[in-house]
Design a protein around this motif. Structure first.
Motif, PDB file in Angstrom:
ATOM      1  N   SER A  51      -2.833  -8.257  -7.850  1.00  0.00           N
ATOM      2  CA  SER A  51      -2.939  -7.100  -6.963  1.00  0.00           C
ATOM      3  C   SER A  51      -1.987  -7.207  -5.778  1.00  0.00           C
ATOM      4  O   SER A  51      -2.204  -8.000  -4.870  1.00  0.00           O
ATOM      5  CB  SER A  51      -4.383  -6.938  -6.465  1.00  0.00           C
ATOM      6  OG  SER A  51      -4.433  -5.947  -5.458  1.00  0.00           O
ATOM      7  N   SER A  52      -0.946  -6.405  -5.812  1.00  0.00           N
ATOM      8  CA  SER A  52      -0.018  -6.380  -4.684  1.00  0.00           C
ATOM      9  C   SER A  52      -0.722  -5.808  -3.451  1.00  0.00           C
ATOM     10  O   SER A  52      -0.443  -6.195  -2.323  1.00  0.00           O
ATOM     11  CB  SER A  52       1.200  -5.535  -5.034  1.00  0.00           C
ATOM     12  OG  SER A  52       0.798  -4.288  -5.556  1.00  0.00           O
ATOM     13  N   GLN A  53      -1.675  -4.907  -3.697  1.00  0.00           N
ATOM     14  CA  GLN A  53      -2.440  -4.306  -2.603  1.00  0.00           C
ATOM     15  C   GLN A  53      -3.175  -5.374  -1.776  1.00  0.00           C
ATOM     16  O   GLN A  53      -3.318  -5.234  -0.567  1.00  0.00           O
ATOM     17  CB  GLN A  53      -3.484  -3.331  -3.168  1.00  0.00           C
ATOM     18  CG  GLN A  53      -2.912  -2.029  -3.660  1.00  0.00           C
ATOM     19  CD  GLN A  53      -2.355  -1.205  -2.524  1.00  0.00           C
ATOM     20  OE1 GLN A  53      -3.020  -0.980  -1.524  1.00  0.00           O
ATOM     21  NE2 GLN A  53      -1.109  -0.782  -2.656  1.00  0.00           N
TER      22      GLN A  53
ATOM     23  N   SER B  32      -9.660  -2.690  -4.710  1.00  0.00           N
ATOM     24  CA  SER B  32      -8.522  -3.154  -5.504  1.00  0.00           C
ATOM     25  C   SER B  32      -7.622  -4.020  -4.633  1.00  0.00           C
ATOM     26  O   SER B  32      -6.511  -4.328  -4.988  1.00  0.00           O
ATOM     27  CB  SER B  32      -7.746  -1.954  -6.058  1.00  0.00           C
ATOM     28  OG  SER B  32      -7.391  -1.091  -5.011  1.00  0.00           O
ATOM     29  N   GLU B  33      -8.113  -4.366  -3.436  1.00  0.00           N
ATOM     30  CA  GLU B  33      -7.279  -5.114  -2.490  1.00  0.00           C
ATOM     31  C   GLU B  33      -7.909  -6.441  -2.092  1.00  0.00           C
ATOM     32  O   GLU B  33      -7.701  -6.940  -0.998  1.00  0.00           O
ATOM     33  CB  GLU B  33      -7.004  -4.257  -1.261  1.00  0.00           C
ATOM     34  CG  GLU B  33      -8.274  -3.729  -0.624  1.00  0.00           C
ATOM     35  CD  GLU B  33      -8.004  -2.667   0.442  1.00  0.00           C
ATOM     36  OE1 GLU B  33      -7.421  -1.622   0.077  1.00  0.00           O
ATOM     37  OE2 GLU B  33      -8.361  -2.901   1.593  1.00  0.00           O
TER      38      GLU B  33
ATOM     39  N   GLU C 253      -0.696  -6.789   0.614  1.00  0.00           N
ATOM     40  CA  GLU C 253      -0.315  -5.767   1.589  1.00  0.00           C
ATOM     41  C   GLU C 253      -1.394  -5.569   2.658  1.00  0.00           C
ATOM     42  O   GLU C 253      -1.105  -5.452   3.833  1.00  0.00           O
ATOM     43  CB  GLU C 253      -0.087  -4.433   0.871  1.00  0.00           C
ATOM     44  CG  GLU C 253       1.082  -4.467  -0.098  1.00  0.00           C
ATOM     45  CD  GLU C 253       2.290  -3.749   0.452  1.00  0.00           C
ATOM     46  OE1 GLU C 253       2.088  -2.742   1.134  1.00  0.00           O
ATOM     47  OE2 GLU C 253       3.427  -4.195   0.205  1.00  0.00           O
ATOM     48  N   LYS C 254      -2.629  -5.538   2.221  1.00  0.00           N
ATOM     49  CA  LYS C 254      -3.706  -5.175   3.144  1.00  0.00           C
ATOM     50  C   LYS C 254      -4.251  -6.367   3.939  1.00  0.00           C
ATOM     51  O   LYS C 254      -4.779  -6.185   5.024  1.00  0.00           O
ATOM     52  CB  LYS C 254      -4.860  -4.506   2.377  1.00  0.00           C
ATOM     53  CG  LYS C 254      -4.504  -3.184   1.739  1.00  0.00           C
ATOM     54  CD  LYS C 254      -4.539  -2.054   2.771  1.00  0.00           C
ATOM     55  CE  LYS C 254      -3.875  -0.782   2.285  1.00  0.00           C
ATOM     56  NZ  LYS C 254      -4.554  -0.150   1.170  1.00  0.00           N
TER      57      LYS C 254
ATOM     58  N   ALA D  36      -3.550  -0.417  -9.652  1.00  0.00           N
ATOM     59  CA  ALA D  36      -3.246  -1.437  -8.637  1.00  0.00           C
ATOM     60  C   ALA D  36      -2.666  -2.713  -9.243  1.00  0.00           C
ATOM     61  O   ALA D  36      -2.024  -3.500  -8.554  1.00  0.00           O
ATOM     62  CB  ALA D  36      -4.498  -1.780  -7.833  1.00  0.00           C
TER      63      ALA D  36
ATOM     64  N   HIS E  47     -11.320  -9.292   2.035  1.00  0.00           N
ATOM     65  CA  HIS E  47     -10.833  -7.936   2.297  1.00  0.00           C
ATOM     66  C   HIS E  47     -11.802  -7.273   3.256  1.00  0.00           C
ATOM     67  O   HIS E  47     -12.859  -7.846   3.558  1.00  0.00           O
ATOM     68  CB  HIS E  47     -10.684  -7.118   1.006  1.00  0.00           C
ATOM     69  CG  HIS E  47     -11.963  -6.916   0.237  1.00  0.00           C
ATOM     70  ND1 HIS E  47     -12.704  -5.769   0.312  1.00  0.00           N
ATOM     71  CD2 HIS E  47     -12.627  -7.728  -0.610  1.00  0.00           C
ATOM     72  CE1 HIS E  47     -13.769  -5.873  -0.468  1.00  0.00           C
ATOM     73  NE2 HIS E  47     -13.748  -7.052  -1.044  1.00  0.00           N
TER      74      HIS E  47
ATOM     75  N   ASP F  69       1.426 -12.297  -5.150  1.00  0.00           N
ATOM     76  CA  ASP F  69       0.762 -11.017  -5.455  1.00  0.00           C
ATOM     77  C   ASP F  69      -0.299 -11.171  -6.542  1.00  0.00           C
ATOM     78  O   ASP F  69      -1.315 -10.487  -6.520  1.00  0.00           O
ATOM     79  CB  ASP F  69       1.775  -9.938  -5.843  1.00  0.00           C
ATOM     80  CG  ASP F  69       2.769 -10.400  -6.903  1.00  0.00           C
ATOM     81  OD1 ASP F  69       2.757 -11.596  -7.258  1.00  0.00           O
ATOM     82  OD2 ASP F  69       3.569  -9.573  -7.369  1.00  0.00           O
TER      83      ASP F  69
END
Lengths: 454, 333
Positions: free
Chosen positions: B206-208, B271-272, B211-212, B141, B298, B203
């Motif tokens: 963690s780009s996730q 990981s987000e 995104e999330k 991630a 998250h 980011d």
């Protein structure tokens, strides 16, 4: 001072102690980031040779960060025992290493010696030591401290139970706490890193751990690792705390970036004596780690290992109950991979013990560093062999709040039983009482958190 | 390498995942068996071919690995079952707990890996493998990028730091704190000068995380600011930024408060996870202790919508005391 040498036909010249100290280090990505690392292994060895031939007085007479400019330097300088220093001032650093390693030199001898040393001298000698040198020498030192209970005795391995929770949920935190206790973890401290660094949240967690400790008569101490100012507020408002915690650094400027000064910590020390719930005499807890000064852009061109040693000189002023380096936490820009983390862990432990600091290690790694659980299990074995006072343990090694991995409850139990270490005596007696441990071994009931169901 | 065989196996496995009644299916078609964990005598891997796919070899069975020698394996027999291993899980593993109901309940109170039992002093194998698996996923991630569609939908333009590659980002945090010259120009051109609140996203590690969570937390934060009557400037996205990149933004736009949403270093549970860093008048030389952070945003931590609403009130407090972090604690008295 001879600052020049020729090795394999190549001449190496070092312009000052800062440069020499940095280049004498084993490879660290942080020294590269700061642009002060040796260019090659040969240059590193040349620096070590030059350093070995300097005297203790040379280092005192050429301060890396002058006392007039830095509070930490001043504190370290003022702590030097002058008669002890005068006895050894003409020793070379090579002779200092040989004295430390000499078979007839005891741990008590080392403590007496260290009264005459500055943090820079201790860092210098550590630069001349191999990993096994560091393990062997540190193992001579027994540093015992007491808050509610005493830890650090030879043959013991204590642990911090770290039951963090991603939303500071008390029930969830307690569940992890019970799991840890059922593996015999928690003699050094039950210490929680809060997500929410507010006074209310800190009060709630202090009260919850305090109540649990009282309910089960557990011989240990609690701590919530918020900023020192937040803890002081919570304690003023009546929250039950056995200790006050703070992250510290090796320069005044870096400490300032952490929002602390020496006098603030003096105040905190005073307050915990007056308002804390522990019996003492030691009641402070510090965390350190190589690279924090560089990260705060307050390193003054001094290498991260030497700055780390200065943390211990600074900490010594407060006679802490426990201190640990968080050795793999800071990130790959300072310690790139498991090899560098192992080296730093052994250096930190030795340097702190040489200061008389009750040293523990959070043996850990983040997910952007090149290491995995096998690597830190290895370092766990090395540090247990070196006589580390305590290590940190989380459920299955996974800290679900701080998002990094440390040793697991299982790992601490395994290190103890494989390497013949025991929990702190009073804590072990309690473990026997509740049926978790017998004759230094976990019983069949161990690992069942519902032992703590009422 | 028999490509056809691999394709046929893959297809079967994929089909298998979608079909719940494993045992029945296995006995009917007698197909791929990777490892039957319930029957110890069958711990070898056998694959067969399905007549529908026509990828048969002479005896209709392909052995990928068999730790029992061929002549000894007769007694064990090849069970031509169509079974796949279940997903690795962190399972309850305490043997004969004092209070089984309490155990069931307590493990739901935390994402920490508790109640897992032990093999001697060591973890059980499935728990250990799941842990290693999660570590592998978290490492992955760290490398990855945010979809432009998301940023467009939120009206965020993108600027870059001095960092080029992710590896450089990891080794050189100093470069992640500095904006590229082009970034500085773009920000000057496009953004409102001296806003009350400047919002940035990055980011980070963690780009996730972006995104999330960004959409939910960002929109609820804007709503909260609107309700509180607090104005905000022109938001944008910094690729491969560090927390202190807000200081450079502070120098250029001179906002009162900066709120930076940035991906945290991935953990094993998530990981987000996203962090929101807040700072009153961040400028060159701002000390770390004057920043504040709400971390763990998250779905498994602080839900992004709630975090957004909460952040509005934190900003209000920062504006009231004209301070953040340790300075705010001091001023609050």
């Amino acid at each position: 001072m001879i600052m020049k040498t020729r090795l394999l036909g190549q001449v190496y010249q070092f312009s000052n102690l800062k440069e020499l100290f940095a280049k004498a280090n084993e490879e660290k990505s942080g020294d590269r980031l700061a642009n002060i690392a040796a260019e090659s292994v040969q240059e590193r060895i040349a620096a070590k040779q030059v350093l070995a031939n300097l005297t203790i007085a040379d280092i005192r007479n050429h301060p890396l960060i002058p006392a007039e400019e830095d509070e930490v330097s001043r504190i370290i300088e003022e702590q030097v025992n002058e008669p002890a220093y005068r006895r050894i001032q003409n020793w070379t650093i090579a002779e200092l290493r040989e004295y430390i390693l000499d078979d007839t030199t005891t741990g008590e001898d080392l403590i007496r010696l260290s009264c005459g040393l500055t943090s820079e001298m201790i860092a210098a000698v550590a630069k001349l030591m191999s990993n096994l040198d560091l393990i062997h020498a540190a193992n001579k030192l027994e540093i015992i401290t007491k808050c509610n209970i005493a830890i650090g005795q030879k043959g013991t391995l204590a642990s911090r139970l770290q039951p963090n929770h991603p939303t500071d949920n008390v029930e969830g935190m307690l569940a992890s706490l019970k799991e840890g206790l059922s593996y015999g973890i928690g003699d050094a401290v039950i210490g929680i890193n809060p997500v929410d660094d507010s006074v209310e949240s800190v009060k709630r967690l202090l009260q919850a751990t305090y109540d649990f400790i009282q309910d089960w008569n557990i011989p240990t101490q609690n701590c919530v690792l918020a900023h020192v100012t937040t803890q002081m507020k919570a304690i003023e408002q009546g929250a039950p705390a056995d200790m006050i915690f703070q992250s510290i650094a090796g320069t005044e400027a870096a400490n300032k970036s952490f929002g602390i000064t020496a006098s603030l910590l003096d105040e905190a020390n005073q307050m915990i004596r007056e308002l804390g719930t522990s019996t003492g005499p030691q009641r402070l807890y510090f965390e350190t780690g190589q690279g924090s000064e560089l990260s705060a852009e307050s390193h003054f061109g001094v290498d991260q290992m030497t700055l780390e040693s200065r943390n211990y000189g600074f900490a010594k002023r407060y006679d802490p109950y426990i201190l640990n380096t968080v050795v793999g936490f800071i990130g790959p820009e300072y310690l790139y991979d498991s090899k560098q983390v192992v080296r730093a862990g052994l250096e930190d432990h030795f340097m702190a013990k040489m200061h008389g600091i009750p040293m523990g290690v959070d043996i850990c790694y983040t997910n952007h560093i090149r290491a995995d659980q096998n690597d830190i299990e290895d370092l766990g074995v090395l540090l247990t062999a070196a006589g580390v006072n305590f290590v940190i343990a989380t459920p299955m090694g996974d800290d679900c709040m701080l998002n990094y991995q440390s040793l697991s409850y299982h790992d601490v139990a395994t290190l103890r039983q494989t390497m013949n270490r025991r929990p702190a005596p009073l804590f072990e007696a309690w473990l026997e009482n509740v049926g978790i441990m017998k004759d230094g071994k976990l019983t069949s009931r161990a690992g069942d958190l519902t032992l703590f169901h009422k | 390498m028999n490509t056809e065989l691999i394709e046929s196996i893959t297809k079967l496995i994929i089909e298998k995942i979608g079909k719940p009644s494993e045992e029945k299916l296995a006995s009917e078609s007698g197909m791929v068996k990777l490892w039957d964990h319930l029957s110890p005598e069958n711990q070898y891997i056998v694959t067969g071919s399905d007549s529908h796919d026509g990828a048969q070899n002479s005896n209709g069975l392909v052995k990928l690995w068999d730790h029992v020698k061929a002549d000894e394996s007769k007694s064990a027999g090849y069970k031509e079952e169509n079974t796949i291993l279940p997903e690795l899980e962190t399972r309850i593993g305490v043997s004969s707990p004092c209070h089984p109901e309490a155990l069931q309940e307590w493990v739901t109170k935390t994402p920490a890996r508790i109640g897992i039992g032990r093999a001697g002093l060591r973890p059980k194998i499935e728990t250990w493998l799941r842990f290693r698996l999660d570590h592998g996923a978290a490492v992955d991630a760290v490398y990855g990028s945010v979809q432009q569609e998301l940023l467009k939908s939120l009206n965020l333009f993108t600027v870059r730091t001095m960092v080029d590659q992710k590896e450089e980002y990891i080794r050189r945090p100093d470069l992640g704190r500095k904006l590229s010259e082009e970034a500085k120009r773009t920000i000057r051109e496009k953004c409102q000068y001296k806003p009350k609140v400047q919002i940035i996203a990055s980011d980070g590690l963690s780009s996730q995380a972006i995104e999330k969570n960004l959409e939910d937390v960002y929109l609820s934060f804007l709503q909260s600011l609107d309700q509180l009557g607090i104005e905000y400037g022109t938001s944008f996205y910094i690729e491969k930024g560090r927390v202190a990149s807000m200081d450079e933004v502070g120098e250029i736009l001179e906002p009162e408060v900066v709120v930076l949403f940035i991906g945290e270093r991935p953990g094993l549970v998530s990981s987000e996870s996203l962090s929101a860093y807040l700072c009153y008048k961040p400028r060159k030389g701002t000390i770390e202790a004057d920043r504040m952070v709400i971390s763990n945003i998250h779905s498994g931590g602080i839900p992004p919508v709630e975090a957004g609403a909460y952040l509005g009130s934190v900003v209000q407090k920062i504006l009231k005391y004209q301070a953040s972090g340790v300075s705010l604690v001091r001023k609050e008295g």
